[in-house]
Design a protein around this motif. Structure first.
Motif, PDB file in Angstrom:
ATOM      1  N   VAL A 116       0.817  -1.216   0.104  1.00  0.00           N
ATOM      2  CA  VAL A 116      -0.017  -0.147  -0.213  1.00  0.00           C
ATOM      3  C   VAL A 116       0.905   1.239   0.018  1.00  0.00           C
ATOM      4  O   VAL A 116       0.264   2.294  -0.058  1.00  0.00           O
ATOM      5  CB  VAL A 116      -0.958  -0.108   1.326  1.00  0.00           C
ATOM      6  N   GLY A 117       2.157   1.127   0.264  1.00  0.00           N
ATOM      7  CA  GLY A 117       3.006   2.582  -0.030  1.00  0.00           C
ATOM      8  C   GLY A 117       3.249   2.912   1.114  1.00  0.00           C
ATOM      9  O   GLY A 117       2.119   3.279   2.306  1.00  0.00           O
ATOM     10  N   CYS A 118       4.679   3.663   1.580  1.00  0.00           N
ATOM     11  CA  CYS A 118       4.911   4.364   2.980  1.00  0.00           C
ATOM     12  C   CYS A 118       4.296   5.729   2.915  1.00  0.00           C
ATOM     13  O   CYS A 118       4.040   6.284   4.020  1.00  0.00           O
ATOM     14  CB  CYS A 118       6.287   4.362   2.980  1.00  0.00           C
ATOM     15  N   LEU A 119       4.093   6.323   1.472  1.00  0.00           N
ATOM     16  CA  LEU A 119       3.611   7.802   1.535  1.00  0.00           C
ATOM     17  C   LEU A 119       2.626   7.717   0.398  1.00  0.00           C
ATOM     18  O   LEU A 119       2.811   8.325  -0.734  1.00  0.00           O
ATOM     19  CB  LEU A 119       4.706   8.496   0.813  1.00  0.00           C
ATOM     20  N   SER A 120       1.342   7.010   0.843  1.00  0.00           N
ATOM     21  CA  SER A 120       0.558   7.214  -0.148  1.00  0.00           C
ATOM     22  C   SER A 120      -1.087   7.655   0.439  1.00  0.00           C
ATOM     23  O   SER A 120      -1.752   7.737  -0.266  1.00  0.00           O
ATOM     24  CB  SER A 120       0.132   5.783  -0.791  1.00  0.00           C
ATOM     25  N   THR A 121      -0.782   7.953   1.835  1.00  0.00           N
ATOM     26  CA  THR A 121      -2.222   8.698   2.486  1.00  0.00           C
ATOM     27  C   THR A 121      -1.797  10.144   2.675  1.00  0.00           C
ATOM     28  O   THR A 121      -1.031  10.269   3.586  1.00  0.00           O
ATOM     29  CB  THR A 121      -2.562   7.872   3.759  1.00  0.00           C
TER      30      THR A 121
ATOM     31  N   MET B 284       3.830   5.779   6.362  1.00  0.00           N
ATOM     32  CA  MET B 284       4.434   4.426   6.957  1.00  0.00           C
ATOM     33  C   MET B 284       3.049   3.335   7.560  1.00  0.00           C
ATOM     34  O   MET B 284       2.999   2.279   7.193  1.00  0.00           O
ATOM     35  CB  MET B 284       5.645   4.391   7.902  1.00  0.00           C
ATOM     36  N   THR B 285       2.440   4.164   7.914  1.00  0.00           N
ATOM     37  CA  THR B 285       1.336   3.347   8.757  1.00  0.00           C
ATOM     38  C   THR B 285      -0.131   3.750   8.200  1.00  0.00           C
ATOM     39  O   THR B 285      -1.050   3.234   8.290  1.00  0.00           O
ATOM     40  CB  THR B 285       1.093   3.513  10.268  1.00  0.00           C
TER      41      THR B 285
ATOM     42  N   ILE C 196       5.082  -4.986   2.649  1.00  0.00           N
ATOM     43  CA  ILE C 196       6.245  -4.616   1.808  1.00  0.00           C
ATOM     44  C   ILE C 196       6.702  -3.184   2.245  1.00  0.00           C
ATOM     45  O   ILE C 196       5.752  -2.303   2.126  1.00  0.00           O
ATOM     46  CB  ILE C 196       5.872  -4.616   0.102  1.00  0.00           C
ATOM     47  N   THR C 197       7.724  -3.024   2.547  1.00  0.00           N
ATOM     48  CA  THR C 197       8.486  -2.034   3.281  1.00  0.00           C
ATOM     49  C   THR C 197       7.666  -1.502   4.300  1.00  0.00           C
ATOM     50  O   THR C 197       7.184  -0.190   4.526  1.00  0.00           O
ATOM     51  CB  THR C 197       8.623  -0.893   2.158  1.00  0.00           C
ATOM     52  N   GLY C 198       7.138  -2.405   5.210  1.00  0.00           N
ATOM     53  CA  GLY C 198       6.333  -1.965   6.209  1.00  0.00           C
ATOM     54  C   GLY C 198       7.307  -1.477   7.665  1.00  0.00           C
ATOM     55  O   GLY C 198       8.407  -1.335   7.497  1.00  0.00           O
ATOM     56  N   PRO C 199       6.470  -0.731   8.524  1.00  0.00           N
ATOM     57  CA  PRO C 199       7.361  -0.253   9.628  1.00  0.00           C
ATOM     58  C   PRO C 199       8.148  -1.246  10.437  1.00  0.00           C
ATOM     59  O   PRO C 199       7.672  -2.388  10.445  1.00  0.00           O
ATOM     60  CB  PRO C 199       6.081   0.401  10.573  1.00  0.00           C
ATOM     61  N   GLY C 200       9.322  -0.709  10.909  1.00  0.00           N
ATOM     62  CA  GLY C 200      10.008  -1.638  11.230  1.00  0.00           C
ATOM     63  C   GLY C 200      11.369  -2.171  10.453  1.00  0.00           C
ATOM     64  O   GLY C 200      12.034  -3.161  10.629  1.00  0.00           O
ATOM     65  N   SER C 201      11.084  -1.899   8.950  1.00  0.00           N
ATOM     66  CA  SER C 201      12.154  -1.946   8.039  1.00  0.00           C
ATOM     67  C   SER C 201      12.615  -1.112   7.523  1.00  0.00           C
ATOM     68  O   SER C 201      12.337   0.261   7.688  1.00  0.00           O
ATOM     69  CB  SER C 201      11.377  -3.037   7.042  1.00  0.00           C
TER      70      SER C 201
ATOM     71  N   TYR D 166       9.150  10.688  10.150  1.00  0.00           N
ATOM     72  CA  TYR D 166       9.714   9.106  10.622  1.00  0.00           C
ATOM     73  C   TYR D 166       9.213   8.860  12.017  1.00  0.00           C
ATOM     74  O   TYR D 166       9.305   7.826  12.391  1.00  0.00           O
ATOM     75  CB  TYR D 166      11.179   9.220  10.474  1.00  0.00           C
ATOM     76  N   MET D 167       9.002  10.100  12.827  1.00  0.00           N
ATOM     77  CA  MET D 167       8.707   9.765  14.145  1.00  0.00           C
ATOM     78  C   MET D 167       7.078  10.003  14.397  1.00  0.00           C
ATOM     79  O   MET D 167       6.637   9.978  15.515  1.00  0.00           O
ATOM     80  CB  MET D 167       9.116  10.798  15.149  1.00  0.00           C
TER      81      MET D 167
END
Ligand code: FAD
Length: 544
Positions: free
Chosen positions: A151-156, A394-395, A436-441, A504-505
């Motif tokens: 779903v992408g880290c930067l898509s919402t 990320m989330t 894929i590329t979830g938080p914690g990676s 990131y935080m």
């Protein structure tokens, strides 16, 4: 002109049972589909977008381009693809990257298994069937053994938390949802809210169009000149000849980009040597190159200060008005701890007579009005407003819809105090669900193409292992998840990253827990950890 071929998915193919549902048709979902097909798995991909490309489908604002060099920001899974594709610039533009995504979709005939303009609205794990049920806003109801979140880290995208946006009578836009037909601001009074990467890329172009451009800045960001240029065909050909070695260096590197690891501390060299190193880094136009000038820039505040001050000096030397220069020079976070940017003439844009910077630290935003924007000091009138306010990173897309795991536990509830994952690729109680590329990676702290490919390969290997060993369900243990989540935090705490209020935080979203989301252990070491887990029969996972 953007060349996209947004073919609708073939109608009528009723899909109700597949091995895997993949959510997202960006670079992650596209490669996942290709890989699974090669291995004989059936899969269907859903994307809310009308075409492939994810980030590069949505972010069509002027100036959008990658800031990891195109020769690195591209797939490496097929040497023929690598050899046949020609990048025209050092940092490709959004239209060129989208052309690349469409080329990949055509080349591997991906579209026949992608359902475009279809949003996944719910997923729940059926304990008795040991399968996922997935529903969409188009009425699909699919049963799948595996659910792969691409779903992408930067898509919402994220709007600013101020009232009044609905009452504005002019036009407004978000950089992450740019109109396909483009927007021409010629002759307009334009306001831009935000000064992150998208703003820094687009502001110089807006300034050339608008009669007057007003930029509202809450936090200045560090930006380096991209030094973008057409790629020298001879150099590109020479690189292509050694692509396998180049990719190997990327996969084993710190950030997914080949770069030698520095041996020296910034504090052990003379001022003159340090200045010369920073000058070379700055002039190179490479974020990783600059951050890896010395071995302690992201771990030692005093070391970091030397690099930060160098860049501040460069900003002061470009921006003519000292007050504007000071406002643009970041002092509230160490360099690198918020996503640094690459730009083309960003700081020089503030020397134009038609550009005004409003420092929201001094005069905060109060509201959007019918005619513009009001700060604590005054009202500004605009024909159009651009929100360059980033993403719920990320989330955001993982908790945007209801994902229900074992015992009815909801992902958004499980993660209410921050994401908990094993390797950033799975989370306990959500069996057979991979991220894929979830938080914690390493994800957003890396060249994402390298991280995407690593996760896709790892997930595909895990699914193959399950098939070969007659296993139905793979689920990380709570213990391994706890250990990994703690490890991600611990490693983060050895760096300066947690000292910044960054996305990131989670700091850019009101109410989001303050947790360091990506893994900063390095792309190469992280890959080794994942490989070892696989070699030990998926150590830390329960396989049943
Ligand atoms: C402007 C910009 C520039 C960037 N530049 C770089 C760069 O230079 N280098 C780099 O490494 N990274 C960069 N990134 C990060 C970039 O997001 C990744 O490199 C990469 O494109 C991510 O691919 P992805 O497939 O994981 O996710 P995405 O490309 O974000 O795709 C995810 C897709 O999932 C879909 N989706 C999400 N939820 C649902 C749902 N519920 N139902 C259906 N569909 C859904 C979305 O519509 C989207 O199309 C950049 C990001 C942005 C925003």
């Amino acid at each position: 002109m953007t060349e996209t071929r947004e073919k609708p998915a073939p109608a009528g193919a009723a899909i109700d049972t597949v091995d895997a549902v993949i959510v997202g048709a960006g670079f992650a979902g596209m490669y996942m589909l290709h890989k699974l097909r090669q291995l004989g798995f059936t899969a269907v991909v859903y994307d809310a977008a009308a075409g492939v490309g994810g980030t590069w489908y949505w972010n069509r604002y002027p100036g959008a381009r990658c800031d990891v060099e195109s020769i690195n920001y591209s797939y490496s899974f097929d040497p023929d693809l690598e050899q046949e594709w020609e990048w025209s610039e050092r940092y490709a533009t959004q239209p060129e990257i989208l052309r690349y995504a469409n080329h990949v979709a055509d080349r591997y005939d991906l579209r026949r298994d992608i359902r475009f303009s279809t949003r996944v609205t719910a997923a729940s794990f059926d304990e008795s069937a040991q399968r996922w049920s997935i529903t969409t806003d188009q009425g699909d109801d699919v049963s799948a053994q595996y659910l792969v979140m691409a779903v992408g880290c930067l898509s919402t995208s994220k709007m600013p938390e101020i009232p009044g946006i609905d009452v504005f009578r002019g036009k407004w836009y978000h950089t992450g949802h740019w109109p396909h037909e483009g927007v021409d601001f010629t002759g307009q009074r334009l306001g831009v809210i935000g000064t992150g990467s998208s703003a820094i890329q687009s502001i110089p172009i807006f300034a050339q169009q608008a009669a007057h451009l007003t930029v509202f800045q809450r936090t200045p960001n560090f930006s380096l000149p991209a030094k973008n240029a057409p790629l020298d065909p001879d150099e590109f050909t020479a690189l292509k000849a050694r692509y396998p070695e180049h990719r190997h260096e990327a996969r084993t590197s710190a950030f997914g980009v080949p770069n030698p690891l520095p041996e020296k501390s910034a504090l052990e060299v003379s001022d003159a040597e340090r200045e010369a190193t920073y000058e070379a880094g700055f002039e190179k136009g490479s974020l990783v190159g600059m951050l890896l000038s010395y071995n302690d820039l992201i771990t030692d505040k005093a070391a970091n200060d030397t690099a930060a001050e160098y860049v501040r000096q460069r900003i002061r030397s470009i921006v003519e008005d000292p007050e504007v220069a000071e406002a643009l020079a970041p002092t509230d976070h160490p360099i690198g701890t918020k996503r640094p940017c690459l730009d083309t003439d960003y700081y020089a844009t503030y020397n134009r007579p038609n550009v005004t910077l409003v420092n929201l630290r001094k005069t905060p935003l109060v509201e959007v009005t019918e005619t513009g924007v009001r700060t604590s000091e005054r009202e500004y009138e605009f024909d159009s407003i651009v929100f360059a306010t980033g993403f719920d990173a990320m989330t955001g897309s993982l908790v945007a819809f209801d994902i229900k795991g074992r015992d009815g536990v909801m992902l958004k509830e499980k993660w209410a105090a921050g994401p908990r994952t094993y390797l950033g690729v799975a989370t306990a109680q959500f069996p057979n669900m991979f991220m894929i590329t979830g938080p914690g990676s390493p994800s957003v702290l890396s060249n994402m193409m390298i991280s995407i490919e690593q996760h896709v390969d790892w997930i595909a290997d895990a699914m193959t292992y399950m098939r070969e060993h007659g296993k139905q369900v793979i689920d990380p243990t709570l213990e391994s998840e706890d250990e990994w989540t703690e490890h991600v935090t611990e490693v983060g705490n050895t760096t300066l990253y947690p000292t910044a209020n960054s996305w990131y935080m989670g700091s850019n979203v009101a109410g989001k827990p303050r947790v360091f989301l990506p893994y900063i252990g390095g792309v190469g070491p992280y890959r080794e950890i994942c490989d070892q887990v696989a070699e030990k029969a998926y150590d830390g996972f329960d396989l049943t």
